[in-house]
Design an enzyme around this catalytic site. Structure first.
Site, PDB file in Angstrom:
ATOM      1  N   ASP A 299       0.849  -1.190   0.000  1.00 22.16           N
ATOM      2  CA  ASP A 299       0.000   0.000   0.000  1.00 22.16           C
ATOM      3  C   ASP A 299       0.886   1.242   0.000  1.00 22.16           C
ATOM      4  O   ASP A 299       1.978   1.216  -0.567  1.00 22.16           O
ATOM      5  CB  ASP A 299      -0.934  -0.039   1.216  1.00 22.16           C
ATOM      6  CG  ASP A 299      -2.291   0.576   0.940  1.00 22.16           C
ATOM      7  OD1 ASP A 299      -2.336   1.793   0.682  1.00 22.16           O
ATOM      8  OD2 ASP A 299      -3.306  -0.145   0.976  1.00 22.16           O
ATOM      9  N   HIS A 341      -3.727   6.424   2.857  1.00 20.49           N
ATOM     10  CA  HIS A 341      -4.552   5.262   2.529  1.00 20.49           C
ATOM     11  C   HIS A 341      -4.087   4.013   3.262  1.00 20.49           C
ATOM     12  O   HIS A 341      -4.890   3.268   3.844  1.00 20.49           O
ATOM     13  CB  HIS A 341      -4.535   5.023   1.016  1.00 20.49           C
ATOM     14  CG  HIS A 341      -5.391   3.882   0.559  1.00 20.49           C
ATOM     15  ND1 HIS A 341      -4.953   2.576   0.556  1.00 20.49           N
ATOM     16  CD2 HIS A 341      -6.661   3.849   0.097  1.00 20.49           C
ATOM     17  CE1 HIS A 341      -5.916   1.799   0.098  1.00 20.49           C
ATOM     18  NE2 HIS A 341      -6.965   2.544  -0.198  1.00 20.49           N
ATOM     19  N   SER A 540     -11.276  -1.129  -0.456  1.00 21.72           N
ATOM     20  CA  SER A 540     -10.006  -1.237   0.279  1.00 21.72           C
ATOM     21  C   SER A 540     -10.264  -1.571   1.734  1.00 21.72           C
ATOM     22  O   SER A 540      -9.642  -2.470   2.315  1.00 21.72           O
ATOM     23  CB  SER A 540      -9.226   0.075   0.210  1.00 21.72           C
ATOM     24  OG  SER A 540      -8.563   0.239  -0.996  1.00 21.72           O
TER      25      SER A 540
END
Length: 724
Positions: A299, A341, A540
């Site tokens: 990520d 994120h 996600s």
């Protein structure tokens, strides 16, 4: 004998012509066998019989090797167009870079990219971090304010006094409110609006740029002003469900936070709710918390300084290693996620912050699904959310190569890209299959490109892995009656006819930890609470929740194989039924249903996942596989009739609106224990691909090769979708 002047002149003339000719030949690449080719290099992946063969071929062709990707017998390289042609002509496979996105979104699109990049030039000092139970940082907010709120219909009144001796100008407001109020619609100072725009629960931050032009935001010295908050619905009258904070341009601030100790920033009650929605809270209270299991993600990194991420429930360090796949650098346990994120996904997987009541008590459950799992963080996306196929594959390879050293059992991949080929031809999909074969439970997001069919992306389209779509509770976590499929959640079947997604998990307005200095909260401050939490929607987050559930299963039964874990998750999932007892969604939209941590932990199911498939054959190229989905003449999709599985071949993708009344999950009675598909599963109905076209004569990609000479955009962070 020395040459005569005329002979010397002729030799110089000859040498000049030779030099011109050599320059001409070099310009067109004739000396290297690359006629008419530009010397501009482009990124590519070159695959050979093994890593050494691929590396040797690239070097022999004059290309530059940038990545060693032994997991797929390939190297990343920088190649001229002519070098690509030579390598392809010699029998090697050349893959161009393709787009991938991290699958967590809100209101964002690619036009926002410049704002993201500009955000990185602003000061990015991290917010102060203190222990969540002892923070007193906000005691600097000494402006006197009412210790009670007044409620009138949809309006809440809070009174603030300016005793500083100087006039103050409002520069920011942070608000937390109960979800039953639904949207925040307006803020007024005295009776004059300073903000009018819908914001969604449970919290928001109003930055100065969002205030109404020309609005009077002054509180004169020695003056008390009423601050009114207007909501869409009647305001709930429990003050403990609110927290309010006002910042002034001159520096002072005022805070109302009855649920916190002294108004500290980390003392706000921020319960995530999704552990309860999937049953993980019950397992927490029984001592099931992911201890002894390591989860890895590929990520944007991890905010190490955040309480709840760096430490487990006992305050022990649990980040084992951080690997930067972009720079090919092992950075020990030091990491920083400047995008946000990755930290948000990690928060869903493993936040160790306890669930709290408004009076600060705890019940033994936590805000993350596996709060004591160990962490391996792989950064393959940069600070503005861009990456490459090569970096992602290198990140996956690091996890596979180090799975035993760090005890990695689960690999979370919360990103997605559009398929450009069958799954077995995609380099990222190949790396993912190798990870599954190595013994890792791979959990992938379905992607956020729904609600149209055949939108599940790479690597969620890989049939072996656990692919997760998203549902939402419609801002009422305690009321399952209005839960529904999120509109952005990608939908199957895959191009190879497989049923995807496999499962659903909560993915609407998920609360997670994120540093306020990161790109995402800088770009979208309205979704940040002004402290350490951010609201984000996407598959996600749903994938992260299922990765946490997988860790809970492996903690209890570490001998389970990836196929075993997938089988138990599928067999125990709770499908949505309508009031008439029929599936509320087709199997191509909800898969087996909503993940159930308690049901999966009690399950003894086996052999119901990946039947009929052979990952060895897929990776060797001996055979490839197709699923049971078919398309009817009217364009709808259905499962091929199978008497032994009880399928009647009825189309399961009707023409009726997918967002009608039937799209609601219905009441709690539909969450029965019975599996929608009985003991046998359609996930075990793979057949060999053979020569037949999957959807008739038409090719889905046309004549163009997916991995041709033309390159597409680099891998990027997903654009945003509306909160649900």
């Amino acid at each position: 004998m020395r040459p005569t002047p005329s002979a010397r002149t002729k030799r110089i003339s000859d040498l000049a012509w030779i030099a011109v000719l050599l320059a001409f030949l070099a310009l067109f690449g004739l000396l290297t066998g690359e006629p008419g080719r530009s010397e501009t290099t482009v990124p590519a992946i070159v695959q050979g019989a093994d890593l050494d063969a691929a590396r040797g071929a690239v070097e022999a062709a004059g290309g530059r090797v940038t990545h060693e990707l032994g997991i797929i017998r390939a190297v990343g390289a920088e190649l001229t167009e002519g070098q690509q042609v030579r390598l392809r002509d010699s029998g090697l496979r050349i893959y161009a870079e393709g787009p991938l996105e991290v699958a967590g979104k809100t209101f964002y699109d690619k036009s926002q990219k410049k704002k993201d990049e500009s955000a990185l030039t602003e000061p990015t000092d991290p917010a102060p971090v203190t222990d969540p139970d002892t923070s007193t940082e906000s005691t600097a907010c000494t402006l006197p304010s009412d210790d009670a709120l007044k409620f009138h219909g949809e309006k809440v009144r809070w009174r603030v006094t300016n005793d500083t001796g100087d006039s103050l100008r409002v520069s920011g407001v942070s608000v937390t409110w109960p979800t039953m109020n639904t949207k925040l619609k307006k803020i007024a100072l005295r009776d004059e609006p300073i903000f009018e725009e819908s914001r969604y629960p449970p919290f928001t931050t109003i930055a100065e740029a969002s205030f109404l032009d020309g609005a009077n935001r002054e509180i004169p010295k020695d003056t008390t002003r009423d601050v009114h908050f207007f909501f869409q619905e009647i305001a709930h009258s429990d003050p403990a469900k609110y927290s309010l904070r006002i910042e002034f341009a001159e520096g002072p601030c005022a805070v109302f936070n009855p649920a916190g100790a002294g108004g500290g920033n980390n003392t706000l009650v921020r319960n995530t709710h999704f552990p309860t929605q999937v049953g993980a809270d019950r397992l927490h209270r029984e001592g099931r918390d992911g201890a002894g299991i390591t989860v890895a993600t590929v990520d944007t990194g991890l905010w190490k300084a955040a309480p709840g991420l760096a430490l487990d429930t006992a305050g022990r360090e649990r980040i084992l290693v951080h690997y930067n796949a972009i720079d090919d650098l092992v950075e020990g346990t030091s990491s920083k996620d400047k995008n946000g994120h990755g930290s948000h996904v990690w928060s869903a997987i493993a936040s160790s912050r306890p669930t709290k009541s408004v009076n600060g008590g705890t019940d033994g459950s936590f805000n993350g699904i596996a709060p004591n799992a160990d962490i391996v963080s792989v950064k393959a996306f940069n600070d503005v959310g861009e990456g490459t196929y090569r970096d992602v594959i290198r990140g996956i390879q690091f996890v596979v190569d180090n799975r035993e050293a760090y005890g990695i059992r689960v690999l979370n991949l919360s990103f997605s890209g559009p398929p450009r080929s069958y799954y077995w031809d995609d380099p990222v999909a190949q790396a993912v299959m190798e990870a599954w074969r190595s013994g890792l439970v791979v959990v992938a997001s379905a992607g956020n490109s729904g609600p149209d069919p055949m939108t599940v992306g790479v690597p969620g389209n890989v049939p072996y892995v656990i692919t997760v779509g998203a549902m939402t509770d419609s801002y009422t976590p305690s009321d399952p009656g209005d839960d529904r499929l999120a509109r952005f959640s990608a939908v199957g079947p895959t191009h190879e006819r497989f049923v995807k997604p496999d499962l659903l998990a909560p993915g609407g307005h998920v609360i997670g930890i994120m540093d306020g200095s990161d790109v995402l909260p800088k770009t979208h401050p309205e979704f940040h609470d002004g402290y350490e939490y951010f609201v984000m929607s996407g598959t996600s987050q749903a994938a992260g929740i299922v990765s946490g559930v997988a860790a809970l299963l492996l903690q209890a039964e570490p001998w389970l194989t990836p196929d075993d874990v997938k089988c138990r998750l599928l067999a125990s999932a709770r499908p949505a039924f309508d009031s008439e007892g029929s599936p509320a969604y087709s199997v191509f939209r909800q898969g087996a249903g909503l993940v159930d941590a308690v049901g999966a932990s009690a399950s003894t199911a086996s052999g119901c996942a990946n039947g009929g498939l052979s990952i060895e054959d897929d990776l060797s190229g001996a055979n490839h596989f197709a699923g049971p989905a078919r398309r009817a003449e009217d364009g709808s999709f259905y499962l091929e009739a199978r008497d032994d599985l009880g399928w009647d071949g009825t189309p399961t993708w009707p023409d009726a609106s997918m967002w009608g009344d039937a799209s609601m999950w219905g009441d709690a009675s539909m969450w029965g224990d019975a599996s929608m598909w009985g003991d046998a599963s359609m996930w075990g109905d793979a057949s060999m691909w053979g020569d037949a076209s999957m959807w008739g004569d038409a090719s889905m990609w046309g004549d163009a090769s997916m991995w041709g000479d033309a390159l597409t955009d680099p891998i990027t962070i997903n654009s945003w979708v509306a909160q649900e």
